[in-house]
Enzyme design. Sequence first.
Site, mmCIF file in Angstrom:
data_model
loop_
_atom_site.group_PDB
_atom_site.id
_atom_site.type_symbol
_atom_site.label_atom_id
_atom_site.label_comp_id
_atom_site.label_asym_id
_atom_site.label_seq_id
_atom_site.Cartn_x
_atom_site.Cartn_y
_atom_site.Cartn_z
ATOM 1 N N CYS A 1 0.831 -1.213 0.000
ATOM 2 C CA CYS A 1 0.000 0.000 0.000
ATOM 3 C C CYS A 1 0.865 1.263 0.000
ATOM 4 O O CYS A 1 0.715 2.129 -0.843
ATOM 5 C CB CYS A 1 -0.928 0.024 1.206
ATOM 6 S SG CYS A 1 -2.262 -1.169 1.079
ATOM 7 N N HIS A 2 1.770 1.370 0.995
ATOM 8 C CA HIS A 2 2.559 2.594 1.103
ATOM 9 C C HIS A 2 4.047 2.321 1.283
ATOM 10 O O HIS A 2 4.791 3.179 1.741
ATOM 11 C CB HIS A 2 2.028 3.477 2.234
ATOM 12 C CG HIS A 2 0.573 3.792 2.092
ATOM 13 N ND1 HIS A 2 -0.399 3.051 2.718
ATOM 14 C CD2 HIS A 2 -0.070 4.715 1.350
ATOM 15 C CE1 HIS A 2 -1.590 3.517 2.384
ATOM 16 N NE2 HIS A 2 -1.424 4.523 1.558
ATOM 17 N N GLY A 3 4.436 1.072 0.985
ATOM 18 C CA GLY A 3 5.863 0.752 0.965
ATOM 19 C C GLY A 3 6.546 0.651 2.303
ATOM 20 O O GLY A 3 7.616 1.239 2.498
#
Lengths: 424, 290, 179
Positions: free
Chosen positions: C143-145
Amino acid sequence: MAEHHSSYVPNTGIERWLDARLPIVRLMHDSAVSYPVPRNLNYWWTFGGILMFMLVAQIVTGIVLVMHYTPHVDFAFSSVEHIMRDVNYGWLMRYAHANGASMFFVAVYIHIARGLYYGSYKAPREVLWILGVVIFLLMMATAFMGYVLPWGQMSFWGATVITNLFSAIPVVGDPIVTWLWGGYSVDNPTLNRFFSLHYLLPFMIFGVVILHVWALHHVGQNNPSGVEVKDYAKDTVPFTPFATVKDIFAMVCFMILFAWFVFYQPNFLGHADNYIPADPLKTPAHIVPEWYFLPFYGILRAIPDKLGGVLAMFASIAVLAFLPWLDTSRVKSGRYRPIFRLAFWTLVIVTILLGYTGSQPTDKVVLSLGGVTKLDMVGFAQILTVIYFAYFLIALPLLGLFEKPQAVPASIADSVLGEAKAHG
Amino acid sequence: MNIASRSLMAALAVAGLAFIGTPAFAAGGVEHPPAQKWTFSGPFGTYDRAQLQRGFKVYKEVCAACHSLEKIAFRNLSQAGGPSFTDGQVKTLAAEYKVKDGPNESGDMFERPGRPSDRFPSPFANPEAAKAANNGAVPPDFSVIAKARTYERGFPMWAIDIVTQYQEQGVDYITGILTGYEEAPKGVTVEPGLNYNKYFPGNKIAMANPLVALFDDAGKASDPGFYTDGTPVTREQVARDVSAFLMWAAEPKLEERKQIGAKVMLWLILLAGMLYILKKRIWSRLDGAH
Amino acid sequence: MADQSMSEPNRRDFLLLATGAAGAVAGASVVWPLISQMLPDASTIAAGAPVEVDLGPIGEGKAITLKWRGKPIFVRHRTKAEIEASRADDAKITIDPEADAHRVKAFGGKSQDQWIVVYGNCTHLGCVPTGFAGDFGGWYCPCHGSHYDNAGRIRKGPAPKNLFVPEYAFLSATKIKIG
């Protein structure tokens, strides 16, 4: 009371600022604080406020129930039991909602009867009255669809019987019924649409209630004497605190009755058969609608013809809308109309008896004379139906022409002071 | 009282007389089951824990072979206001049952011992199986049976019931059915597969007397030690106990409801009294007020 | 309008206050059921009872995902090399410093450090990270690393905390009880 001017005075800067932009505080003040009400209103006039409370209570408990209910034929019954068993206070929400519907109708029937008795439908309150009839119809539709949602035997067979009423319409009847069902019988699509509409209609009721109250505040309240307000100073009192405290007192008394059923007799007004899951292959021995539909169900069954019965039933409600023009009397209040009073109480008894016939098996014998002449429930209901319609279509138009009313007081203040003197 | 309320009273009285005047509805030889004394009736009623435990034993050993209890979870047996089994007892009990679960990694359904959060497994796989095993009649589920059965009270009893809070038709009916089996009267033929019961509508019931499992023909208990708490094992006692258990199963929140109800009532009456005085005070400011 | 002068203002004011208070109490007690009905119901609470998990079938270097209380739980059987690599990094954890030894439990006086049991929701915004992925061979949240190591510790990315360790205990060397 169009000529009554606003008495709202904004005190602070913020109030003045808001008042210049959205005079909502002024509106509330004028309609719930300074609004003049006739000083002689009796407790029958508190049922409007009680109905407002019931509507809000039904919407609130209903929204809560929807959070836990599943509108699917396989899960509806179980989800209601889940609410009753597992959800925190779920039993309270569900019993309050189910009994709340009954209490709503108790209040609305008293409210309607009060309007009938005191001639509240007469000029200039015709539109107010017709809006009331619309609310009544919406309430009936809402209550009917709500009763289908638990998907018990009475839900299912009630839905089947009532939707089949539309099949009486010539030519297009059957397609209409199929359209209502969304299938070849009452089934999952029917349940889903009833759920959707059961959620929608109360908000429509709310909308019409706003119009109803607007109309009321425009023409002013009727009162037991039926004499219009002549002198504000002598004839009226401000809504707050006089009507407010009286309405709230009556509301709490009504809540005691409501709580009695919710906490002590929660299933008294329901049917045992609705605790049996819906079975499309088996009809319960005795199908009866909820008590508040019984008088109309009695009229339906009184007419041996299918279309005729349906028409008579709808006519028995529709006739209410024409009341303002059917009643020809120049005197409003039944208090000063001796023969009208007799007719009114006959109507009340006849309606109760019609409800009784609606609750009983059709072939049950009511009266047997010498074992030869027998009167069964259908015959009895037919007699009652004739009297019911005669009240609206014969008694009210003719009474206005032939009845000699008693002396009507000159003003509301006179009527109050006269009564006070009589009571010593 | 003003004219309106006086007239209303008169109207209700007349309507009431009209009801009494109509002959009562009596269908054949069906008798109304006698009203039993229940600890859970009335505004302060509570369940008798020991009775619920005995009733559960009767359900488990007699009724459960045919009648499901599918809305009830094992955990309900230990919750407040119920039979008050301990959590340990419930865990042991649940583990005696085989519960279907799955699918597992290989995609198969499997059976495992029950857990307190499971609901009572049904004795039959589906209604068709139940029908096939029972001469074409599906034994009803027992979860809400005590609320799903009733008998006609008639006027004026139903009106009196509002005040007396009598609402135990369902349990009275169940007790009645369990004790209502007898020889068919002369002239009544009972078809094979049916049994005569004096409290069943139409008198002919598909279910054979279920209590034969516990009593011989003379009504003597085949196992006098069936109840471990010393309660005498009689037909009536067993019938009442299982009825009470089924009432709890149908209405597990009855005690909570009545207890909250008492507080609500008290508070509303207090509030109404205060409002009445306040209303009197406020209206007394008007001249000629009444 | 009619005469409104008050005859006994003080007594009425007291009554008004008392009635208002009684009404407010009534109103407040209606609010509680309306709020509490949204809390987990009895069946949800019962279904969230502790579960037992058999570790036997999970071979070294493998992991399983199971569902408990509606959330994924990762159970990972670490290899010796993975454990050592993770321990060696103990000093390099900057975002949410925690020693590898604190991420595991013991049974019978012996550390069961081959077993990592964590909630499978990224501590950033709740997505489910992919296993055996990312810069540290642990988990990687797409999703956001966010990058987690094999002990579930956050090493790089926006997540503020290490993967949460649920309450669990060893019943035997090959069986744990979660909850």
